[in-house]
Design an enzyme around this catalytic site. Structure first.
Site, PDB file in Angstrom:
ATOM      1  N   HIS A  14       0.826  -1.209   0.000  1.00  0.00           N
ATOM      2  CA  HIS A  14       0.000   0.000   0.000  1.00  0.00           C
ATOM      3  C   HIS A  14       0.861   1.261   0.000  1.00  0.00           C
ATOM      4  CE1 HIS A  14      -3.367  -2.589   0.875  1.00  0.00           C
ATOM      5  NE2 HIS A  14      -2.772  -3.039   1.955  1.00  0.00           N
ATOM      6  N   HIS A  63       5.575   6.558   6.816  1.00  0.00           N
ATOM      7  CA  HIS A  63       5.247   6.103   5.466  1.00  0.00           C
ATOM      8  C   HIS A  63       4.762   7.308   4.660  1.00  0.00           C
ATOM      9  CE1 HIS A  63       1.402   5.936   7.660  1.00  0.00           C
ATOM     10  NE2 HIS A  63       0.895   6.377   6.517  1.00  0.00           N
ATOM     11  N   HIS A  99       2.188   8.865   1.236  1.00  0.00           N
ATOM     12  CA  HIS A  99       1.094   8.726   0.268  1.00  0.00           C
ATOM     13  C   HIS A  99       1.443   9.654  -0.894  1.00  0.00           C
ATOM     14  CE1 HIS A  99      -1.494   6.688   3.272  1.00  0.00           C
ATOM     15  NE2 HIS A  99      -0.819   7.445   4.126  1.00  0.00           N
ATOM     16  N   GLU A 125      -2.942  13.425   1.326  1.00  0.00           N
ATOM     17  CA  GLU A 125      -4.232  13.030   1.889  1.00  0.00           C
ATOM     18  C   GLU A 125      -4.940  14.271   2.433  1.00  0.00           C
ATOM     19  OE1 GLU A 125      -4.413   8.546   2.580  1.00  0.00           O
ATOM     20  OE2 GLU A 125      -3.446   9.388   4.357  1.00  0.00           O
ATOM     21  N   HIS A 179       3.756  10.635   6.760  1.00  0.00           N
ATOM     22  CA  HIS A 179       3.094  10.416   8.048  1.00  0.00           C
ATOM     23  C   HIS A 179       4.039   9.728   9.024  1.00  0.00           C
ATOM     24  CE1 HIS A 179      -1.169  10.470   6.035  1.00  0.00           C
ATOM     25  NE2 HIS A 179      -0.690  11.678   6.260  1.00  0.00           N
ATOM     26  N   THR A 198      -5.927   6.638   8.151  1.00  0.00           N
ATOM     27  CA  THR A 198      -6.459   6.915   6.806  1.00  0.00           C
ATOM     28  C   THR A 198      -6.470   5.663   5.935  1.00  0.00           C
ATOM     29  OG1 THR A 198      -4.311   7.539   5.885  1.00  0.00           O
ATOM     30  CG2 THR A 198      -5.609   9.296   6.929  1.00  0.00           C
TER      31      THR A 198
END
Length: 260
Positions: free
Chosen positions: A64, A94, A96, A106, A119, A198
């Site tokens: 992911h 990590h 996004h 996000e 994050h 999230t």
């Protein structure tokens, strides 16, 4: 891989509510932060992030995102101050990101999307473990940092250089002696609100601390993020991108600012 959630049309954020009803809960994340509607709170303290590079263990493609994991059995790498009370330990960080440089974060700021968001995930040491803390209302604190297109970021490079070893899903490689504080912006002014993870299980246990100031990333460095794969070895290659959840309804929550 609970219920095989992901970011495709068939199993993406729109569908998460089917297996995780909390997806429509009262304190879901991320949100759109509208600076004009946030309240300055003089009681908010400065953030204190004390990170020990020797606690960095490995870097992982979990299918992911890309995640760097830290030893969290002692108070070596901690977050204190800010909106939280007590001491929170760093568990992992990590990212996004999007398929192109005009989206990927996000959280958004007055509707503005950034190409990526970092994050840093911490858990409240008043609970026995990360797993226990993850289901408590004050269990987790996540520091969010926006990446903005600009100059090459040398602090990101050591990380990006490790990506070659973790291209496919479920691959990891050791990643010692990394100091995550080098990824923080120079100014730690922040917005804060009560929210959630999230990604599934979307637990409503996160005190969000979103930095106002971004860090830079070059277009070439963003390309490196997109070279990672959602797919495992032996599967049809599928580039990892657009692994972000869109903003969720505020539902009456207050967003506070540590700055005027």
């Amino acid at each position: 891989m609970s219920h095989g959630w992901g970011y495709a049309a068939t199993n993406g954020p729109d569908k998460w509510g089917e297996n995780f009803p909390i997806a429509n809960g009262p304190r879901q994340s991320p949100i759109d932060i509208v600076p004009g509607e946030t309240a300055f709170d003089a009681a908010l303290k400065a953030l204190t992030l004390k990170y020990d590079p020797s606690t960095s263990i490995d870097i992982l493609n979990n299918g992911h995102s890309v995640q760097v994991t830290f030893a969290d059995d002692t108070d070596s790498s901690t977050l204190t101050g800010g909106p939280i009370s007590g001491k929170y330990r760093l568990k992992q960080f990590h990212f996004h990101w999007g398929a192109s440089d005009d989206k990927g974060s996000e959280h958004t700021v007055a509707g503005t999307k950034y190409p990526a968001e970092l994050h840093l995930v911490h858990w409240n040491t008043k609970y026995p473990s990360f797993g226990d803390a993850a289901s408590q209302g004050d269990g987790l604190a996540v520091v969010g940092v926006f990446l903005e297109i600009g100059a090459d970021n040398p602090q990101l490079q050591k990380l990006l250089d490790a990506f070659d070893g973790i291209k496919a899903k479920s691959t990891q490689t050791s990643f010692a002696n990394y100091d995550p504080s080098t990824l923080l912006p120079g100014c730690l002014d922040y917005w804060t609100y009560d929210g959630s993870l999230t990604t599934p299980p979307l637990l409503e246990s996160v005190t969000w601390i979103v930095c106002k100031e971004s860090i830079s990333v070059s277009p070439a460095q963003m390309g490196k993020f997109r070279s990672l794969l959602f797919s495992g070895d032996g599967e049809a290659p599928c580039c990892m991108m657009d692994n972000y959840r869109p903003p969720q309804p505020l539902k009456g929550r207050k967003v506070r600012a540590s700055f005027k």
